[in-house]
Design an enzyme around this catalytic site. Structure first.
Site, PDB file in Angstrom:
ATOM      1  CD  GLU A   1      50.924  65.381  35.120  1.00  0.00           C
ATOM      2  OE1 GLU A   1      51.174  64.800  36.190  1.00  0.00           O
ATOM      3  OE2 GLU A   1      50.026  65.026  34.341  1.00  0.00           O
TER       4      GLU A   1
ATOM      5  CB  CYS B   1      51.801  66.778  28.812  1.00  0.00           C
ATOM      6  SG  CYS B   1      50.473  65.588  29.051  1.00  0.00           S
TER       7      CYS B   1
ATOM      8  CD  GLU C   1      46.261  64.096  37.355  1.00  0.00           C
ATOM      9  OE1 GLU C   1      45.631  63.053  37.086  1.00  0.00           O
ATOM     10  OE2 GLU C   1      46.624  64.926  36.508  1.00  0.00           O
TER      11      GLU C   1
ATOM     12  CG  ASN D   1      50.590  78.886  35.854  1.00  0.00           C
ATOM     13  OD1 ASN D   1      49.396  79.094  36.068  1.00  0.00           O
ATOM     14  ND2 ASN D   1      51.024  77.799  35.239  1.00  0.00           N
TER      15      ASN D   1
END
Length: 447
Positions: A299, A301, A201, A324
């Protein structure tokens, strides 16, 4: 003799959880049926799949270690066993601490720019044993990639691992050398690092471990420091990825890095997360402009603590994975594989959900809907599979299709509506009629 089609189903308001249903039968396409079709075009090929998996964080490792040996084995088998589990092969871990650690920690002592104190003993406590257990369950197909959340505090402009800040220019070489030392230290433990990303990030100032890079700073760090350091150490085979953040800016970051040939030669691909929305078209934009670069979901969640029993969580995973995949993603890793009953531990209270929740007080584990939805992809789309063409009659059904290395065709169909929906699978001039329940996902296997 007509082919049969295996049907694997997970559906709300039923007990179906990756449950094999009665097979479908292909019949010759002599009826002239035109409506409610899902066509499969296996002569069209797109990207190859590297694998599916999840993150082996300190929080996951500590939570699993608090459970009984029987529960620990159940978790490892559920994720990593190729037959009894959902077939994970590709995992992520963190270089130094992240928010899903028990606290901030670095591999070197404060001020040690020469890295003489470099030590991964903290990882020996829980992370390395978990990685070794996962690798043993998977076998030779196991792959691990690692990401830093922050350099050591003394290397940063804000003097701490949390709260953003940036890497000080005078420590770029030392930080690149820490990647090398990390990879070599893990290799000494029998764990090969398959890939790294430059920074988790890279645009986010977080109250936990974080560090900012502009697109130019990240590109320059790879070109001038990280790429050469890996190459000089004989680690040029370790794949390097950039960005490792949300999809809305994935194209912009890709352009800056990949248009610089001196930097691009070191970069295998670009990582992305899901927290800013779908942006599936941005992935195709990257592929269309830079077709030799890989797109890696690193990532995702469900935020906001544990969502025990939620069906929406599973559908969120299914929707994002299909979108995706249909836009050139080649690798996928979930965030924490296991969290405790609170959605942690997390050293700043950033609690989240995970596909398996471990109740450490009562030695119980709960499989969330996300576990089963992920399994419809990870168990049946194997490393080396290639996406193939399809068309569908309605946007109420979300669909993708792959051919596995063994020749099996895997077609995933998801229905997020409130109604049962019909469809007829059409493949090589044969038809098979089917229904998918409301709020359900199916994997159809053609051999």
């Amino acid at each position: 003799m007509s082919k049969t089609i295996r049907v694997i189903q997970t559906a709300k308001e039923t007990t179906d959880r990756l449950t094999e249903k009665d097979p479908l039968i292909f019949l010759p396409d002599t009826s002239g049926v035109e409506s409610e079709l899902i066509n499969i075009y296996d002569d069209l090929e797109y990207q190859e799949i590297e694998g599916f998996g999840g993150a082996l964080t300190e929080s996951s490792a500590v939570t699993i270690a608090k459970l009984s040996e029987a529960k620990q084995k159940e978790i490892i088998d559920a994720y990593f066993h190729p037959e009894h589990g959902i077939g994970y092969t590709l995992c992520r871990s963190h270089i130094q601490s992240c928010d899903f650690s028990l606290g901030n920690y670095a591999y070197v002592e404060e001020g040690d720019a020469e890295l003489r104190s470099f030590d991964i003993s903290r990882d020996h406590e829980s992370i390395i044993p978990l990685i070794k257990n996962a690798a043993a369950a998977v076998g030779e197909d196991f792959r691990l990639f690692s990401s830093p959340w922050s350099p050591p505090a003394f290397m940063k402009t804000n003097g701490q691992m949390n709260g953003g800040g940036a890497l000080k220019p005078e420590y770029r070489e030392a930080w690149a050398n820490m990647f090398v030392k990390y990879i070599e230290a893990y290799a000494a433990e029998g764990i090969d690092i398959w890939a790294v990303s430059v920074q988790n990030e890279a645009k986010a100032v977080q109250r936990w471990d974080s560090c900012l890079y502009t697109a130019e700073e990240e590109k320059d760090f790879v070109r001038d420091y990280l790429g050469p350091a890996l190459e000089q150490a004989g680690l040029g085979h370790v794949k390097v990825m950039i960005w490792d953040h949300n999809k809305e800016r994935v194209y912009d970051r890709a352009k800056v890095a990949f248009e610089d040939q001196a930097a691009s030669k070191y970069i295998w691909g670009i990582c992305f997360h899901w927290y800013s929305g779908d942006h599936f078209e941005a992935l195709s934009a990257v592929h269309d402009r830079f077709p030799d670069k890989k797109l890696f979901f690193s990532e995702g969640c469900q935020e906001g603590g544990v969502h025990l029993g939620s069906w929406n969580t599973g559908e969120r995973y299914g929707h994002d994975i299909i979108g995706n995949l249909n836009n050139w993603m080649s690798s996928w890793t979930d965030w924490n594989i296991v969290l405790d009953e609170q959605g942690g531990p997390n050293h700043v209270g950033n609690y989240c959900d995970a596909p398996i929740i471990g109740d450490t007080k009562n030695d119980e584990i709960t499989f969330e809907s996300s576990f089963y939805y992920i399994g419809h992809f990870s168990k049946y789309i194997r490393p080396g599979a290639k996406r193939i063409g399809f068309s569908k009659y309605t946007d109420k059904l979300e669909t993708t299709a792959f051919r596995n290395p063994d020749g099996t065709i895997a077609v995933i169909v998801m229905n997020r509506t409130e109604q049962e929906l019909p469809f007829t699978l059409r493949f090589h001039d044969e038809l098979a009629e089917n229904m998918i329940p409301a709020h359900a996902i199916q994997t159809l296997l053609i051999k």
